[in-house]
Design a protein around this motif. Structure first.
Motif, PDB file in Angstrom:
ATOM      1  N   GLU A  84       0.888  -1.300  -0.097  1.00 31.09           N
ATOM      2  CA  GLU A  84       0.105  -0.047   0.057  1.00 31.09           C
ATOM      3  C   GLU A  84       0.985   1.231  -0.137  1.00 31.09           C
ATOM      4  O   GLU A  84       1.842   1.324   0.688  1.00 31.09           O
ATOM      5  CB  GLU A  84      -0.852  -0.005   1.234  1.00 31.09           C
ATOM      6  N   PRO A  85       0.428   2.222  -0.639  1.00 29.62           N
ATOM      7  CA  PRO A  85       1.099   3.510  -0.767  1.00 29.62           C
ATOM      8  C   PRO A  85       1.729   4.291   0.736  1.00 29.62           C
ATOM      9  O   PRO A  85       2.746   4.549   0.622  1.00 29.62           O
ATOM     10  CB  PRO A  85       0.247   4.574  -1.373  1.00 29.62           C
ATOM     11  N   ARG A  86       0.994   3.852   1.534  1.00 29.99           N
ATOM     12  CA  ARG A  86       1.068   4.503   2.914  1.00 29.99           C
ATOM     13  C   ARG A  86       2.722   4.019   3.343  1.00 29.99           C
ATOM     14  O   ARG A  86       3.267   4.554   4.260  1.00 29.99           O
ATOM     15  CB  ARG A  86       0.254   4.336   3.981  1.00 29.99           C
ATOM     16  N   GLY A 120      11.325   3.533   1.135  1.00 25.90           N
ATOM     17  CA  GLY A 120      12.198   4.502   0.472  1.00 25.90           C
ATOM     18  C   GLY A 120      13.274   4.683   1.333  1.00 25.90           C
ATOM     19  O   GLY A 120      14.463   4.684   1.039  1.00 25.90           O
ATOM     20  N   GLN A 121      13.158   5.095   2.618  1.00 28.86           N
ATOM     21  CA  GLN A 121      14.026   5.333   3.495  1.00 28.86           C
ATOM     22  C   GLN A 121      15.006   4.428   3.746  1.00 28.86           C
ATOM     23  O   GLN A 121      16.195   4.549   3.862  1.00 28.86           O
ATOM     24  CB  GLN A 121      13.438   6.067   4.641  1.00 28.86           C
ATOM     25  N   ALA A 166       7.847   3.162  13.146  1.00 23.90           N
ATOM     26  CA  ALA A 166       7.483   2.888  11.926  1.00 23.90           C
ATOM     27  C   ALA A 166       7.661   1.376  11.266  1.00 23.90           C
ATOM     28  O   ALA A 166       6.812   0.785  10.730  1.00 23.90           O
ATOM     29  CB  ALA A 166       7.733   3.789  10.675  1.00 23.90           C
ATOM     30  N   ALA A 167       8.799   0.676  11.627  1.00 26.55           N
ATOM     31  CA  ALA A 167       9.281  -0.525  11.670  1.00 26.55           C
ATOM     32  C   ALA A 167       8.323  -1.279  12.293  1.00 26.55           C
ATOM     33  O   ALA A 167       8.037  -2.529  11.468  1.00 26.55           O
ATOM     34  CB  ALA A 167      10.929  -0.678  11.729  1.00 26.55           C
ATOM     35  N   ARG A 168       8.070  -1.379  13.446  1.00 27.59           N
ATOM     36  CA  ARG A 168       7.102  -2.158  14.022  1.00 27.59           C
ATOM     37  C   ARG A 168       5.871  -2.003  13.520  1.00 27.59           C
ATOM     38  O   ARG A 168       5.140  -3.404  13.278  1.00 27.59           O
ATOM     39  CB  ARG A 168       7.113  -1.582  15.519  1.00 27.59           C
ATOM     40  N   ALA A 169       5.402  -1.093  13.094  1.00 27.18           N
ATOM     41  CA  ALA A 169       3.960  -0.793  12.343  1.00 27.18           C
ATOM     42  C   ALA A 169       3.955  -1.698  11.129  1.00 27.18           C
ATOM     43  O   ALA A 169       3.179  -2.490  10.703  1.00 27.18           O
ATOM     44  CB  ALA A 169       3.713   0.628  12.294  1.00 27.18           C
ATOM     45  N   PHE A 170       5.093  -1.556  10.251  1.00 27.66           N
ATOM     46  CA  PHE A 170       5.036  -2.326   9.075  1.00 27.66           C
ATOM     47  C   PHE A 170       5.331  -3.854   9.114  1.00 27.66           C
ATOM     48  O   PHE A 170       4.641  -4.502   8.510  1.00 27.66           O
ATOM     49  CB  PHE A 170       6.418  -1.938   8.473  1.00 27.66           C
ATOM     50  N   VAL A 171       5.998  -4.248  10.210  1.00 25.72           N
ATOM     51  CA  VAL A 171       5.895  -5.652  10.798  1.00 25.72           C
ATOM     52  C   VAL A 171       4.816  -6.269  11.144  1.00 25.72           C
ATOM     53  O   VAL A 171       4.422  -7.271  10.597  1.00 25.72           O
ATOM     54  CB  VAL A 171       7.051  -5.916  11.605  1.00 25.72           C
ATOM     55  N   ALA A 172       3.929  -5.171  11.635  1.00 27.25           N
ATOM     56  CA  ALA A 172       2.598  -5.882  12.161  1.00 27.25           C
ATOM     57  C   ALA A 172       1.711  -5.732  11.165  1.00 27.25           C
ATOM     58  O   ALA A 172       0.976  -6.716  11.002  1.00 27.25           O
ATOM     59  CB  ALA A 172       1.964  -4.779  13.398  1.00 27.25           C
ATOM     60  N   HIS A 173       1.883  -4.793  10.171  1.00 34.48           N
ATOM     61  CA  HIS A 173       1.180  -4.917   8.695  1.00 34.48           C
ATOM     62  C   HIS A 173       1.527  -6.210   8.167  1.00 34.48           C
ATOM     63  O   HIS A 173       0.532  -6.816   7.601  1.00 34.48           O
ATOM     64  CB  HIS A 173       1.399  -3.748   8.069  1.00 34.48           C
TER      65      HIS A 173
END
Length: 264
Positions: free
Chosen positions: A219-221, A227-228, A250-257
């Motif tokens: 997802e774009p979010r 990119g970072q 943000a990393a934790r949130a992406f792993v949860a996603h």
């Protein structure tokens, strides 16, 4: 078999690999079945921030005198100057165990990068490492990996990846603090991307390849975070560099996603 003229993009690494090959031939003699480069360099994405992963196949189990000489070899190499002497990693594997995925998880004699020891570990005997070796491994000597390695089923790779995802952050916390180390924050995101890639494709991608795939597919979010991480991978290991505010979260949130996406 003659080793390739060019093994990796780095002449100093190639020189060290050829020296290692000479030691393996001297120590193992007729027991040496093959020696291979695997991991990121086999996938074509190795760089100065990568380990160089190798695997030595043997016809029979290592003898105690052979193990003793190999311990001496790996005790000495990390004491040298030079970048790659501290970034080699690999295992010694019997051909009989490489010949079947039934032996996945069996412990082999393993040298962790930068360490002066050999330990019994399954680090190189996972589904994804076997897949890379079979599909992309570079032979320094011996037959091509496809001639003795059976295919790794896609369902096996997916199951292995799915099992590792829910515990990813807990497993990382045993050896790196992503709140204190920017490298750890990047590693968490990259690893989640590689797991999602395997779940989606039934194959294995390099770190860079998985990031590029995720940038195209998630997802774009999440693109700013991805990119970072992609842009800052070139910074490599920075033992005193903390992530910027919000990046660890943000990393934790992406792993949860990723966990949610995998379960769906």
């Amino acid at each position: 078999m003659t080793p390739p003229d060019v093994i990796t993009p780095y002449a100093d690494l190639d020189e060290l690999l050829l020296e290692l090959l000479g030691h393996w031939q001297r120590i193992l003699g007729a027991n040496l079945a093959g020696a291979y480069v695997q991991g990121s360099f086999a996938l074509g994405s190795g760089d100065r921030h990568s380990d160089c992963d190798w695997l030595v196949a043997t016809h029979d189990a290592l003898t105690e005198p052979q193990i003793a000489r190999l311990r001496e070899l790996h005790d000495e190499i990390p004491t040298r100057d030079g970048h790659w002497c501290h970034d080699l990693e690999g295992s010694y594997a019997p051909l009989a165990e490489l010949a079947s995925v039934e032996f996945l998880g069996r412990q082999w004699l393993f040298n962790d990068h930068g360490h002066r020891t050999l330990v019994w570990d399954d680090h190189c005997n996972r589904g994804y490492t076997r897949w890379i070796l079979r599909e992309h491994g570079i032979a320094l000597t011996g037959p091509e990996p496809r001639s003795f390695l059976p295919p790794v089923p896609a369902d096996l790779l997916r199951a292995e990846a799915a099992a590792s995802l829910p515990t990813l952050l807990d497993d990382l916390a045993t050896w790196v603090d992503i709140d204190a180390l920017a490298w750890g924050q990047r590693y968490a995101v990259v690893t989640a991307c590689r797991i999602l890639f395997t779940l989606d494709t039934g194959e294995v991608a390099s770190k860079r390849g998985a990031l590029e795939w995720a940038l195209r597919t998630v997802e774009p979010r999440w693109r700013r975070l991805l990119g970072q991480v992609r842009d800052e991978r070139e910074l490599g290991w920075q033992p005193h560099q903390a992530p910027r505010p919000g990046e660890a979260e943000a990393a934790r949130a992406f792993v949860a996603h990723a966990v949610t996406r995998a379960s769906g």
